[in-house]
Design a protein around this motif. Structure first.
Motif, PDB file in Angstrom:
ATOM      1  N   MET A 110      -8.217   6.094   0.906  1.00  0.00           N
ATOM      2  CA  MET A 110      -7.799   5.787  -0.460  1.00  0.00           C
ATOM      3  C   MET A 110      -6.306   5.496  -0.452  1.00  0.00           C
ATOM      4  N   PHE A 111      -5.919   4.431  -1.112  1.00  0.00           N
ATOM      5  CA  PHE A 111      -4.503   4.133  -1.244  1.00  0.00           C
ATOM      6  C   PHE A 111      -4.268   3.266  -2.476  1.00  0.00           C
ATOM      7  N   ASP A 112      -3.079   3.420  -3.034  1.00  0.00           N
ATOM      8  CA  ASP A 112      -2.674   2.607  -4.169  1.00  0.00           C
ATOM      9  C   ASP A 112      -2.163   1.266  -3.663  1.00  0.00           C
ATOM     10  N   VAL A 113      -2.334   0.251  -4.489  1.00  0.00           N
ATOM     11  CA  VAL A 113      -1.885  -1.086  -4.119  1.00  0.00           C
ATOM     12  C   VAL A 113      -1.053  -1.674  -5.259  1.00  0.00           C
ATOM     13  N   ARG A 170      -5.573  -2.723  -7.793  1.00  0.00           N
ATOM     14  CA  ARG A 170      -4.615  -1.642  -7.978  1.00  0.00           C
ATOM     15  C   ARG A 170      -4.852  -0.469  -7.040  1.00  0.00           C
ATOM     16  N   GLN A 171      -6.081  -0.365  -6.527  1.00  0.00           N
ATOM     17  CA  GLN A 171      -6.397   0.765  -5.659  1.00  0.00           C
ATOM     18  C   GLN A 171      -7.558   0.399  -4.747  1.00  0.00           C
ATOM     19  N   ARG A 196     -11.643  -5.243   1.670  1.00  0.00           N
ATOM     20  CA  ARG A 196     -10.808  -4.317   0.907  1.00  0.00           C
ATOM     21  C   ARG A 196      -9.775  -3.619   1.783  1.00  0.00           C
ATOM     22  N   MET A 236     -10.530   2.368  -2.530  1.00  0.00           N
ATOM     23  CA  MET A 236     -11.158   3.657  -2.284  1.00  0.00           C
ATOM     24  C   MET A 236     -12.451   3.445  -1.501  1.00  0.00           C
ATOM     25  N   ALA A 242       0.842  -1.194   0.000  1.00  0.00           N
ATOM     26  CA  ALA A 242       0.000   0.000   0.000  1.00  0.00           C
ATOM     27  C   ALA A 242       0.880   1.247   0.000  1.00  0.00           C
ATOM     28  N   SER A 243       0.486   2.246  -0.779  1.00  0.00           N
ATOM     29  CA  SER A 243       1.230   3.509  -0.827  1.00  0.00           C
ATOM     30  C   SER A 243       0.246   4.664  -1.011  1.00  0.00           C
ATOM     31  N   ASN A 244       0.744   5.871  -0.807  1.00  0.00           N
ATOM     32  CA  ASN A 244      -0.085   7.077  -0.941  1.00  0.00           C
ATOM     33  C   ASN A 244      -1.371   6.965  -0.119  1.00  0.00           C
TER      34      ASN A 244
END
Length: 552
Positions: free
Chosen positions: A289-292, A126-127, A243, A129, A95-97
């Motif tokens: 919300m985070f990118d994966v 990929r994300q 999620r 939210m 996980a990032s951002n």
């Protein structure tokens, strides 16, 4: 840090003293060697091994070192296709951002990753939210029909974020005895909370972290969950994973409840009752919300085998996990390598030394298998994979011994048995400990759920009698106060921290006693026709009974 500068000088004397207490103990073909144990742990926890993270270049170094040492001990490759390893395919999620926050009574409360909250996922994508998802407090998040317990009742939590307490109701009020008093059941583990949330269709889970019921501090949460997360490859991951998986600081939760017009402590008390019903937090929502980055890795269990002379299809098992956290966020000193010297270079060293002792003795009638598991720190995934895909059949696995974070502080009075009362290995452990002048003691802190936190568990739940025993209690040699302080300090400050480092001043006489017990019982079983079983009432008995015909 070297907490006991005076201990190294005592090591030889303590070993001689330990030998003197064994009485009519069976002869061990080769004495366990403290210097060898220390050197294995030193090598495996060296900075060059980069904290033994799975799926990293360090893994190749670990596999090479272990296979070479097993071969030198006289063991054969015991893995797949005649090799030393078993491939374990895992999904890796990074996980990032991360942007997360609460909204309550019209006010937005930002949550910083690693500070107020730790957010992760084990669902491919990929994300993630979540926008203004309603928050519902579901107590301990347990659905246990056999105990007449359902925290969810008929409340629909699909698409919502549930807030749950760690551990189970009996931790705060053991006299309830709904979940075995303070002996944590699997329902108290974080893994269960996430699994049940997925079954209920929740969009996410927030576990409220409290140090006592979790049995570890917030630093352990951030170090363990801020980095990449792993999971076995699942046929329908969406049905088994939510999620968002997260932990939140207790003070943040208390403030959230207060802003929503609720009393956290009062609701926590209500959650200890079978009559508890979920409580929606009025006007409170969560957004995150985070990118994966999702990818697959192949990590490896390392397996070594000594075939038995008479019954090679029957196996005595010894296990320990080789992995640790790897490289994480730097601590106050700037150290970012989580060396994992005690956890679990000591257990891995114990396996290598057990292999050497077995190799120096007469060949056993039954086979001896050593497994250095991968991905224990990611949720017992290496042992879970092996238990689901055994190289050596579980129905013919006689019994096993698991070693995790072994005693490096000196000889102790007790042999603590995690999960005491489950199998008739208890009596064998008691007899072996008595030869050393020690007494078997049930798990001293069953509320920590240790029985569900190490690699014996996936095998036990499939019916294999597994012993997880480690030295505990009062120290038998001076300086007792210094030894006690060092042991306590490790649990409070160094467990899952960058400061879990090897020390030349470790006193491994206690570890040697624990290894002797595992060897003696294993030797007795290996040269017998005995099949240890589960005691009446154990939840693991039915799985073993189902394969009884294979052992006749």
């Amino acid at each position: 840090m070297r907490p006991f500068a005076s201990v190294a000088a005592l090591a030889v004397g303590l070993l001689l003293s330990a030998c003197a207490t064994m009485g009519d103990a069976p002869v061990t073909p080769a004495a366990f060697d403290a210097a060898r144990l220390s050197e294995h742990a030193r090598v495996l926890s060296d900075d060059s091994f980069q904290g033994r993270g799975i799926g990293t270049p360090a893994e190749d170094m670990v596999v090479r070192y272990l296979s070479e040492q097993y071969a030198a001990a006289g063991f054969q490759p015991g893995g797949e296709n005649g090799g030393w390893t078993q491939d374990v395919t895992l999904n890796r999620f990074t996980a990032s951002n991360v942007r997360a926050g609460l909204k309550v009574a019209g006010e937005t409360i930002p949550l910083a990753q690693g500070q107020q909250i730790v957010v992760s996922t084990r669902l491919p994508g990929r994300q993630v939210m979540l926008a203004d998802a309603p928050l519902v407090f579901v107590g301990y998040g347990i659905k246990a029909p056999e105990r007449n317990w359902d925290d969810f009742k008929d409340v629909d939590v699909r698409g919502k974020v549930i807030v749950v307490l760690v551990n189970d109701a009996d931790f705060e009020q053991p006299e309830l005895n709904t979940f075995n008093g303070r002996a944590m059941t699997y329902y108290g583990r974080w893994t269960y909370k996430y699994e049940e949330a997925a079954r209920q269709g929740a969009a996410g889970v927030i576990i409220v972290h409290e140090t006592a019921p979790a049995s570890y501090g917030w630093a352990t949460v951030t170090n363990s969950w801020s980095g990449p997360q792993f999971d076995i490859v699942r046929e329908n991951a969406a049905a088994e994973r939510v999620r968002m998986e997260s932990w939140i600081q207790r003070d943040v939760a208390v403030d959230l409840f207060r802003r929503a017009g609720l009393d956290f402590e009062a609701l926590k008390t209500q959650a200890r009752s079978r009559d508890f019903r979920p409580v929606e937090l009025p006007g409170a929502t969560f957004s995150g919300m985070f990118d994966v980055a999702t990818s697959q890795i192949v990590t490896k269990n390392v397996i070594a085998r000594m075939p038995g002379t008479t019954h090679p299809d029957e196996t005595i098992l010894y296990t320990a996990h080789w992995d640790h956290i790897g490289v994480g966020e730097p601590d106050a000193s700037g150290d970012a390598i989580f060396n994992g010297a005690v956890d679990n270079a000591t257990g891995t060293a114990g396996l290598l030394e057990l292999a050497r002792v077995w190799g120096a003795g007469p060949r056993p009638e039954r086979s001896i298998v050593m497994i250095s598991f991968t991905a224990e720190e990611s949720g017992l995934l290496g042992s879970e994979y092996y238990a689901a895909n055994p190289v050596w059949p579980l129905e013919k696995t006689v019994a096993g011994f698991n070693m995790d974070a072994m005693n490096v502080y000196g000889r102790v009075a007790d042999l603590g048995v995690i999960g005491y009362g489950q199998s008739d290995l208890d009596e064998r452990l008691a007899a072996a400990a008595a030869r050393q002048g020690r007494t078997v003691a049930p798990d001293s802190n069953p509320a920590a759920g240790s029985y569900f936190r190490s690699d014996h568990f996936p095998l036990a739940k499939r019916g294999v009698p597994m012993a997880y025993a480690e030295g505990g209690g009062e120290f038998r040699d001076e300086p007792r106060a210094a030894r006690e302080a060092a042991r306590d300090e490790y649990g409070a400050r160094r467990y899952h921290q960058a400061d879990d480092e090897w020390s030349a001043d470790w006193d491994l006489a206690g570890q040697i006693e624990d290894l002797e017990v595992a060897y003696w019982i294993g030797r007795d079983l290996a040269d017998s026709r005995d099949w240890p079983g589960w005691k009446a009432g154990s939840e693991f008995g039915p799985a073993r009974a189902a394969s009884a015909a294979a052992r006749r």
